[in-house]
Design a protein around this motif. Structure first.
Motif, short mmCIF file in Angstrom:
data_model
loop_
_atom_site.label_atom_id
_atom_site.label_comp_id
_atom_site.label_asym_id
_atom_site.label_seq_id
_atom_site.Cartn_x
_atom_site.Cartn_y
_atom_site.Cartn_z
N ARG A 16 -11.79 -35.33 -1.20
CA ARG A 16 -11.00 -36.30 -0.46
C ARG A 16 -9.58 -35.76 -0.47
O ARG A 16 -9.28 -34.79 -1.17
CB ARG A 16 -11.02 -37.63 -1.18
CG ARG A 16 -12.40 -38.20 -1.27
CD ARG A 16 -12.49 -39.20 -2.42
NE ARG A 16 -13.89 -39.38 -2.79
CZ ARG A 16 -14.75 -40.15 -2.16
NH1 ARG A 16 -14.37 -40.85 -1.14
NH2 ARG A 16 -16.00 -40.26 -2.53
N LEU A 17 -8.69 -36.41 0.27
CA LEU A 17 -7.29 -35.98 0.23
C LEU A 17 -6.73 -36.27 -1.16
O LEU A 17 -7.21 -37.13 -1.87
CB LEU A 17 -6.48 -36.70 1.30
CG LEU A 17 -6.92 -36.44 2.74
CD1 LEU A 17 -5.91 -37.04 3.72
CD2 LEU A 17 -7.09 -34.95 3.02
N GLY A 18 -5.72 -35.51 -1.54
CA GLY A 18 -5.13 -35.68 -2.88
C GLY A 18 -5.57 -34.54 -3.77
O GLY A 18 -5.93 -33.47 -3.29
N GLU A 19 -5.56 -34.80 -5.08
CA GLU A 19 -5.88 -33.71 -6.00
C GLU A 19 -7.38 -33.38 -5.98
O GLU A 19 -8.20 -34.27 -6.21
CB GLU A 19 -5.44 -34.11 -7.41
CG GLU A 19 -5.43 -32.93 -8.34
CD GLU A 19 -4.89 -33.29 -9.71
OE1 GLU A 19 -3.68 -33.51 -9.80
OE2 GLU A 19 -5.69 -33.38 -10.65
N VAL A 20 -7.69 -32.17 -5.68
CA VAL A 20 -9.10 -31.74 -5.63
C VAL A 20 -9.21 -30.38 -6.31
O VAL A 20 -8.22 -29.69 -6.49
CB VAL A 20 -9.63 -31.62 -4.18
CG1 VAL A 20 -9.74 -32.96 -3.51
CG2 VAL A 20 -8.75 -30.69 -3.36
N SER A 21 -10.45 -30.02 -6.65
CA SER A 21 -10.60 -28.71 -7.28
C SER A 21 -11.78 -27.97 -6.68
O SER A 21 -12.64 -28.57 -6.04
CB SER A 21 -10.82 -28.90 -8.78
OG SER A 21 -12.05 -29.54 -8.98
N TYR A 22 -11.77 -26.67 -6.85
CA TYR A 22 -12.91 -25.86 -6.42
C TYR A 22 -13.12 -24.73 -7.41
O TYR A 22 -12.19 -24.35 -8.13
CB TYR A 22 -12.72 -25.34 -4.99
CG TYR A 22 -11.53 -24.41 -4.79
CD1 TYR A 22 -10.27 -24.92 -4.53
CD2 TYR A 22 -11.69 -23.03 -4.84
CE1 TYR A 22 -9.17 -24.08 -4.35
CE2 TYR A 22 -10.61 -22.18 -4.65
CZ TYR A 22 -9.35 -22.70 -4.40
OH TYR A 22 -8.29 -21.88 -4.22
N ASP A 23 -14.37 -24.25 -7.45
CA ASP A 23 -14.69 -23.19 -8.41
C ASP A 23 -14.40 -21.83 -7.81
O ASP A 23 -14.75 -21.56 -6.66
CB ASP A 23 -16.20 -23.25 -8.75
CG ASP A 23 -16.49 -24.44 -9.63
OD1 ASP A 23 -15.62 -24.80 -10.44
OD2 ASP A 23 -17.60 -25.01 -9.49
#
Ligand SMILES: Nc1ncnc2c1ncn2[C@@H]1O[C@H](COP(=O)(O)OP(=O)(O)OP(=O)(O)O)[C@@H](O)[C@H]1O
Length: 766
Positions: free
Chosen positions: A145-152
């Motif tokens: 979603r918008l805002g703080e997100v993470s990915y590997d």
């Protein structure tokens, strides 16, 4: 035109012009590589003098040939690289991207914007203009979603602040529209457009509209066993096809498409999915059905469909037998039996040569069991082979003066002599000459026998398999676990005997046969397969899953299925998941559930889910269409007329319609009627046929995994769909429909539809 659209169109036009620049460059490279290759070929023999007269010249000549070959190979590789790049560029040119994300890594780095497409694109200055949808950072497009997100990333988790997520509808170099999504993953609007499309005889890729829960399946790299459970049409197959493309990208250079294997329910479905990976620019994986997989191992036998056999007649005994043959206990029973063979009971065949026993079964048995108890079957077999080979060799060696050898030696043609004595060797005496040829002839025969021995010719697997079935029949307690009596088991054995005498087996006999062979010969399975995908896992028995796990010892497994669509098994499907976990115990396991049905309209999903006894978990995707229609006629003639009427109607709408019957016989009958009425159609009788974009008449078991714009569920009458176990079959039939569903019944509709509220369909009495 709105400003954003304008800007995005500008960017698109810019990207396309960069792509065109690169197309030009690669075209030149391709042409250059081709002409270089041709030059090398043309001058191949001019560049060195062929001189074979002395040794050092020979060496030089062959070194020179080798060098030239290397140059040719390089040119060829360069050509292929350019051709591949060109194909990719041409594939993406009209629609190089479909999404965009803007994010900040830290407040300091400022806002970064990336575009996402089917394939990465780097411009002539090596700047990334497009990111491949499989790149680590692209994950947040599907996931966050918008805002703080993470990915590997390969270096660990990366956290960013996602500011914008934008989707585009682009074709032929034009941005038609865009959607900015806020809190949903990939906006429903795009998905809706995708789902409204017409069906096709080839499955499509879903890359542009992958949903979050599907993304988790696609990008999983940690688990050994990924179990994807989902209702009909929830995108299980689609998700795993994208998963394969993802794995090929993620492990590029280390993973090859020939190391990925997919088991599908039948050949028809295999065809249906054949285009998905190539469309994404990847080579296809290896595709099998269980029957074709095991069939390769039993040459000379036909693996027949369970439905065509006694087991398929679903009487009480056959049902219990199928339950037994499908159980994990059956697998263990075979292991116990094989273990016992370490001590006694192996079935053997003598080594016979020209009607004469060279090594008797007693002798082979004596050798086989002379090693101590600690020997495993495999070592026992290897040692036995060595000694049998020695015996055969010395026995044949003693036959040098026998009639058959002298007859051959005396009647050899000029050509045979040349073949055996190519250097035209001279002999000191005729005795020498005779011995020379006799040795050659014996050696030739020895090699033929040796090959058979090395391939375990002396093991009588068929007799061993029959013995195993008899042995099992002695075990009253074991049979009792499946409520089978000894005489019922005998009934089964008679049927198996009958099948085997016709060189036929069903999959229920074939796999244990191969398992027995593997256990006896210590075969460890196919170690080069790294990923195994099994679609429609609900149709597999615990026995089969256990066998496949053994057959691919190094592979990670992705199993996908809908426990509501079981067609062949008789155990309560709910336990399958537990059985699978048991089979894969001590391994990293994950179960993912996909609840939303994307295939069908809301009206169809709401109708079909009521066929099931337990369906609260199934969610309809909010796409509107007509309510399903139920037609009740007085006889089959009226049903057939209704079929014709619907077909003629839907023809105009350019729909692909499937009339799905319960049995193959019913399909044939209906097809004959349509032929009489001159209605163009295709009867799908066998999985070896191909789908077509026209009316199809298809029996339920072949319709698995497929989808059609409109489905006519034929003869869903009280007398035809009666039993509780047919509930899932009926669900499978109805859930094939994307846009329209008609259910036809004679006199009264099936009690399996009783639970469906009348408000969910339109009823018409004929
Ligand atoms: N994220 C998505 N975007 C667009 N279409 C989707 C998506 N997920 C699924 N679909 C569509 O839904 C339909 C059903 O998908 P799929 O055949 O993969 O489902 P399934 O779970 O394997 O179904 P079944 O068990 O009934 O065979 C297909 O037409 C597929 O293209």
């Amino acid at each position: 035109m709105d400003q954003i659209l304008n800007d995005e169109q500008k960017y698109l036009t810019f990207v396309i012009s960069e792509i065109e620049k690169k197309v030009k460059i690669f075209k030149q490279k391709e042409a250059q590589a081709r002409s270089d290759g041709k030059k090398v070929m043309d001058t191949f023999f001019d560049d060195f003098s062929v001189n074979m007269s002395d040794y050092s010249e020979q060496l030089e000549t062959s070194a020179s040939i080798h060098q030239q070959q290397q140059i040719l190979l390089e040119k060829n590789n360069a050509y292929e690289r350019s051709a591949r790049e060109l194909a990719t560029l041409n594939r993406v040119k009209g629609r190089p991207f479909f999404g965009r994300i803007d994010f900040e890594e830290t407040a300091k780095t400022g806002r970064e914007k990336i575009y996402i497409g089917m394939s990465s694109f780097v411009d002539t200055k090596n700047k990334y203009l497009i990111y491949d949808w499989r790149a680590p950072v692209s994950s947040i497009y599907y996931d966050g979603r918008l805002g703080e997100v993470s990915y590997d990333t390969p270096d660990g988790k990366q956290v960013v602040d996602l500011k914008l997520k934008r989707q585009f509808l682009i074709s032929d170099g034009q941005v038609h529209s865009y959607f900015d999504t806020k809190n949903e993953t990939i906006g429903d609007q795009m998905l809706l457009e995708a789902l409204q499309e017409k069906s096709s005889t080839q499955m499509k890729t879903i890359v542009t509209t992958i949903q979050r829960e599907q993304n988790a399946i696609i990008r999983d790299t940690k688990t050994d066993l990924l179990f994807v459970q989902g209702s009909a049409g929830s995108g299980k197959t689609s998700a795993v096809m994208q998963r394969m493309a993802f794995l090929l990208y993620r492990y590029r250079g280390n993973l090859n498409s020939t190391e990925i294997l997919m088991f599908s329910p039948n050949q028809l479905f295999n065809d249906y999915i054949a285009n998905v990976l190539p469309e994404m620019g990847e080579n296809n994986m290896v595709r099998f059905t269980l029957e074709t997989f095991v069939g390769r191992r039993i040459p000379g036998f036909e693996i027949i469909n369970v439905l065509d056999s006694w087991e398929g007649q679903f009487n009480e005994v056959s049902r219990k037998v199928v339950h037994l043959l499908g159980s994990d206990d059956f697998y263990t029973a075979m292991e116990t039996y094989a273990e016992k063979l370490n001590r006694a009971g192996v079935k053997l065949r003598p080594i016979v040569f020209r009607g004469q026993e060279l090594v008797s079964t007693e002798k082979i048995s004596q050798i086989f069991y002379q090693f101590n108890q600690n020997y495993k079957l495999l070592n026992r077999l290897d040692e036995t082979k060595k000694r049998v080979l020695n015996l055969v060799k010395s026995n044949l060696g003693r036959q040098k003066r026998s009639d058959w050898v002298s007859n051959i030696v005396e009647s050899m043609s000029e050509e045979q002599i040349r073949e055996l004595n190519p250097r035209n060797r001279e002999f000191a005496s005729s005795k020498d000459e005779y011995n020379f040829y006799a040795n050659k002839i014996i050696d030739h025969e020895y090699k033929i026998l040796a090959r058979k021995i090395v391939h375990n010719y002396f093991l009588n697997i068929m007799a061993q398999y029959r013995d195993f079935l008899l042995y099992l029949g002695q075990n009253k307690e074991f049979l009792a676990q499946f409520n089978l009596s000894k005489s019922e088991w005998k009934e089964y054995l008679l049927q198996v005997g009958e099948l085997l005498s016709h060189k036929q087996m069903t999959i229920n006999e074939a796999l244990p046969f191969v398992q027995l062979f593997d256990l006896l010969t210590g075969r460890h399975g196919e170690r080069d397969i790294r990923y195994v995908f099994i679609d429609e896992i609900q149709d597999y028995t615990p026995y089969q899953i256990r066998y496949l796990k053994h057959a691919f010892p190094r592979a990670r497994f992705t199993l996908l299925g809908d426990l509501n669509q079981e067609i062949f098994s008789f155990d309560e499907g709910k336990y399958l998941i537990d059985e699978v976990k048991q089979i894969f115990k001590n391994q990293e396991t994950k179960v993912v559930y996909l609840p939303t049905s994307y295939r069908s309209t809301k009206q169809i999903t709401n109708f079909t889910k009521e066929i099931l006894s337990d369906s609260e978990h199934i969610k309809a995707f909010d796409r509107n269409g007509l309510k399903p229609r139920v037609f009740i006629g007085q006889n089959h003639k009226q049903l057939d007329q209704k079929v014709v009427e619907i077909l003629q109607n839907e023809h105009q709408q350019d729909f692909t319609t499937a009339v799905i019957t319960k049995t193959p016989e019913a399909a044939e009958k209906l097809a004959a009627t349509l032929t009489d009425l001159e209605i163009d159609h295709l009867l799908i009788k066998s999985a070896r046929q191909h789908l077509a974009k026209k009316v199809m008449i298809i029996p339920a078991y072949l319709a698995k995994g497929l989808e059609f714009d409109a489905v006519i569920a034929y003869d869903v009458s009280k007398d035809n769909f009666t039993e509780q176990y047919e509930r899932k079959l009926l669900y499978t039939v109805c859930s094939r429909a994307m846009h329209e569903l008609s259910v036809l019944a004679v006199k009264e509709m099936s009690p399996l539809l009783e639970k469906v509220p009348e408000s969910l369909y339109e009823l018409e009495k004929l």
